[in-house]
Design a protein around this motif. Structure first.
Motif: not given
Ligand code: SF4
Length: 889
Positions: A204-207, A227-237
């Protein structure tokens, strides 16, 4: 227009009457819409949460005159921040798909003929309950098994709950041993908190992407952009845009790999060899956080080399107080008891082998070092086919540019190295001190307290399964890690069906995206089906597996579902936007089955409606919103309140982000709280793994006989069962197969959605240019892909985005051939190729879904009947339909 012309993929026996309903015509849900006076359009916007994968992104659905016409991301959502991906945006096509399972159906004709007659819910539940009760009475409850998985599931614990109440220990998910559970086992046992899986909405830290000090993120076998473009993928971007460095370990060039500072395209299946080299390098170069390792891990504790157990000074009977352990005090050169959490008067050795009173002891760190010692950068480079200098660059970035974090994904869960990989990943973050400090992925942030166990909304009722039934769990003695999810072992269940040993399961109730495509060795699944007395399939639309069922039950799409979702410091309502046909909430289906079993005389099921008997496991419910009201009352809300106020902030962000939980003072003891492990330290030397294998503790509720051998307390590397280093085998099957997501589908879902099939009509097999040339294949050509177990077809994609000697393919099945002899699972389903037999992971029984050997050669063309052109998919375009009332009976 006839059903065939509209692309229906099941044969319906024409029925103007519905079996089990006396006067169907009187029910409004069956009436055609009456013509109404033209009124002004009624438009509303409803907030809900997507479930096209498991990321639960916030969605705003626009509904016009009762029909959903638009979906968009909700900017208020803490994780997705207004983003949606192709899968989520296709929700309208999934909802209004012409091939939805609309009514309960009963098979007519032979199994596999795919011929059906519509029946009422009462009749369907009655047939199922009669079969269950009869089977239990005749053969024992354990001969019924249930399963889920394959995507789109709002609530998997419903299945475990029903099994525990009914009395069968045998339920499984295609996941379990192969997906996520290995990580859950390792992080639970070593850290006592949630693992850092991005696809599972942890880490959860990455959000807080612009407010986190994380400097380096390692994506190990995970690709949030896919795998989860809109949530985790977006956060990593966002993190990358904010300057965070990334190291990606993946044989294929995913978007995350393409943007990495260091990409390590290792040979599939060799992850643990690489992890052991990382651990070795960090120890050898003293890149670990010495203070954290000394004070907050069990690595300085002495281990008796004979028993492999820690040497205890005292054993505590109070769960708040840990046992005390011996360390080797360098000041006195003698063993000393280390009082929890730390004794400043001692100077414990971190490494070393010591003799005392005729016994040999080593520190945990010494044993860790010995287990990794041979994995130099050069050795790992040779095993993993990587440049040692590049490995070193990745390690240094991770260990020196801190705080950092290592997110490990599903890929390592899919070989027999599964728990070892998760243990090694946890070891790395613990060594580097990436635990509960700002920027770390391992956190125990606060929760709303709405659920007894976060992420387990439906009470599992594990206490209701009698001990003698738990002992009959198939695979449960050998692979005791499965008890953490109260689950059976897939291969052991299937082998029992085929051999009748130790007993023969006879009835299968499945709720999944397509079992023929979701578990290893599909042809074995097909043989299992032939042995069964009765099969029920519940899902949103028919799949290959449905074709072999006796009863089909229609479940709700996510736009029809009510549920509570906890997202960071908010609670969100996945709320029913519309309801169509006779679909039913899945938790309710199990409740109905249970109730009818009780009415038919099954005492266990009857008691499931008794509030006193069920206690905290709660009696079954008649409306799922009753369940959500119950949980929400803990924070003074009702489900209606939440629907109106979603997302609801239950706590300020600052309060919710609770760092350094282990340093909080425990009021009961006056000492630091530590971690949720037996020693209250991070247990890198995982003594509890030995106890688990010998007794089933801490996961099984009763003591079990030991497994055939001890589980290892430290990670170790196993070469893949089918290895290119086996010259004889590799002569016939020279290429290593790996799998992984594309961003258009979740597990087995959505292959029938026109928008998504237009983008990705058939599975590609990625081949490195020199491999393609060697095997006579060109970009865009059809090829056979063959393993020892079968062959399928795919379209060749020649690319440098996969390492030489490896091939990549997405799993697939073909809804367009459901009504043919193949039922859609034989053409391009990678699980025709995978391996369901030994070797298994000791702890959880993982088989081989990745890193097995194949050959690839030219095919004469595409499989018969499959769709490849965009216009072909028009048959599946949404057929908007008016809402119906909920089914009541
Ligand atoms: S990542 Fe895509 S599919 Fe998954 S929940 Fe979000 S919008 Fe839906």
């Amino acid at each position: 227009m006839s059903e065939k012309k509209q692309g229906f993929d099941m044969d319906f026996v024409a029925a103007t009457t519905v079996e089990g309903i006396k006067d169907a015509g009187k029910l409004s849900m069956f009436k055609k819409s009456e013509k109404k006076e033209k009124k002004e359009d009624e438009i509303k916007r409803v907030k809900t949460c997507c479930r096209a994968c498991i990321a639960n992104c916030g969605v705003i659905a626009t509904v016009k005159n009762g029909r959903v016409i638009k979906l968009e991301g909700d900017p208020a959502d803490r994780m997705s921040k207004g983003r949606m991906c192709a899968k989520g945006l296709s929700g309208i096509q999934a909802l209004y798909h012409p091939n939805r399972n609309k009514y309960p159906m009963m098979r007519v004709g032979k199994r596999g003929e795919n011929k059906w007659r519509r029946i009422s819910w009462e009749k369907a539940i009655d047939i199922i309950a009669h079969k269950l009760v009869e089977t239990k009475q005749k053969y024992g409850a354990e001969t019924v098994f249930c399963s889920t998985g394959g995507g789109g599931n709002p609530e998997i614990w419903s299945i475990a709950r029903f099994c525990n109440i009914f009395g069968t220990p045998n339920w499984f998910e295609p996941g379990c041993a192969q997906c996520y559970l290995p990580r859950v086992v390792a992080y639970t046992m070593m850290y006592g908190g949630v693992d850092p899986s991005i696809a599972d909405s942890n880490a959860l830290e990455i959000y807080d992407t612009f407010d986190t000090p994380i400097k380096t993120l390692v994506l190990w076998g995970t690709d949030p952009s896919y795998s989860c473009p809109a949530s985790g993928g977006g956060a990593v971007a966002d993190l990358r845009a904010n300057g965070v460095k990334t190291v990606v370990i993946d044989p294929r060039l995913t978007p995350d790999a393409a943007k990495a500072d260091v990409w390590l395209p290792l040979r599939p299946g060799t992850d643990v060899a690489l992890q052991l080299a990382w651990i070795r390098y960090i120890i050898e170069n003293k890149l670990y956080d010495e203070d954290f390792v000394m004070k907050w891990t069990n690595l300085p504790y002495l281990v008796d080399v004979e028993t492999k157990m820690n040497w205890r000074a005292s054993v505590s009977n109070d769960e708040n107080i840990p046992d005390t352990f011996y360390v080797w005090d360098e000041k006195t050169n003698s063993p000393k008891e280390m009082e929890y959490p730390w004794d400043d008067s001692l100077s414990p050795a971190l490494m070393g082998t010591f003799e005392h009173e005729g016994k040999t002891y080593k520190t945990g760190m010494q044993l860790l070092w010995e287990s990794v010692e041979k994995y130099t950068l050069e050795v790992a480079g040779e095993i993993c086919e990587l440049d040692p200098e590049r490995i070193e660059k990745g390690i240094r970035l991770y260990a020196e540019n801190t705080p950092s974090g290592l997110a490990i994904g599903v890929s390592t869960d899919q070989t027999p190295n599964s728990t070892q990989a998760a243990m090694a990943a946890a070891t790395l973050d613990i060594l580097v001190g990436n635990v509960e400090r700002p920027g770390a992925l391992l956190q125990r942030f606060r929760t709303s307290g709405v659920f007894d166990m976060p992420n387990y909304p439906v009470p599992i009722a594990a206490s209701k399964l009698p001990d003698e039934q738990l002992k009959k769990r198939l695979g449960g003695i050998e692979h005791k890690g499965l008890h953490i999810w109260f689950a059976g072992h897939i291969t052991s269940v299937f082998d029992a069906v085929l051999t009748g040993k130790p007993y023969k399961p006879r009835v299968w109730i499945d709720r999944s995206g397509n079992k023929m495509a979701a578990v290893a060795d599909s042809q074995k699944v097909r043989r299992v089906i032939d042995e069964l007395d009765f099969i029920v399939h519940m899902y949103m639309y028919p799949t290959s597996f449905s074709a072999y069922a006796d009863i089909l039950l229609p479940t709700e799409e996510w736009l029809e579902t009510d549920m509570i979702v906890e997202t960071c410091n908010t609670l969100c309502a996945r709320q029913q936007v519309v309801h169509l046909w006779e679909t039913m909430d899945e938790t309710l289906i199990w409740s109905k089955i249970c109730k009818r079993c009780g009415e038919l005389g099954d005492e266990d099921c009857a008691k499931a409606f008794d509030a006193d008997y069920m206690g905290n496991d709660l009696p079954y419910w008649d409306k799922v919103t009753d369940l959500w009201d119950h949980f929400l009352s803990r924070v003074g809300l009702s489900f209606d309140d939440l629907k109106k106020n979603t997302p609801y902030t239950y706590m300020s962000k600052e309060e919710w982000k609770d760092y350094y939980v282990y340093k909080h003072i425990d009021e009961k003891t006056g000492k630091e709280r530590g971690f949720n492990t037996p020693s209250k330290k991070c247990e890198v030397y995982l003594e509890s793994m030995i106890t688990l294998g010998r007794t089933g503790k801490p996961f099984a509720k009763c003591e079990l006989p030991p497994a055939s051998k001890d589980y290892e307390p430290l990670p170790y590397y196993l070469e893949p069962a089918e290895s290119p280093r086996d010259a004889e085998f590799a002569k016939e099957y020279p290429l290593v197969m790996t799998n992984g997501r594309v961003p258009y589908f979740h597990h087995n879902t959505l292959r029938n959605v026109p928008w998504l099939r237009e983008i990705y009509p058939v599975p590609e097999i990625w081949m490195y240019p020199t491999d393609a040339e060697k095997y006579g294949l060109e970009d865009g050509a059809w090829a056979w892909v063959e393993s020892k177990r079968g062959r399928i077809r795919a379209v060749v994609s020649v690319t440098e985005g996969i390492k030489p000697g490896a091939v990549y393919m997405e799993r697939f099945w073909n809804p367009e051939t459901l009504n043919t002899e193949t039922h859609g699972w034989k053409e391009m389903n990678v699980n025709v190729l995978t391996k369901a037999d030994a070797p298994f992971n000791d702890v959880v029984g993982t088989y081989t879904l990745r890193a097995f050997l194949v050959k690839v050669y030219p095919a004469e063309g595409a499989p018969e009947g499959i769709l490849t052109n965009p216009q072909d998919f028009a048959r599946w375009l949404a057929m908007p339909t008016d809402p119906t009332a909920e089914v009541k009976f």
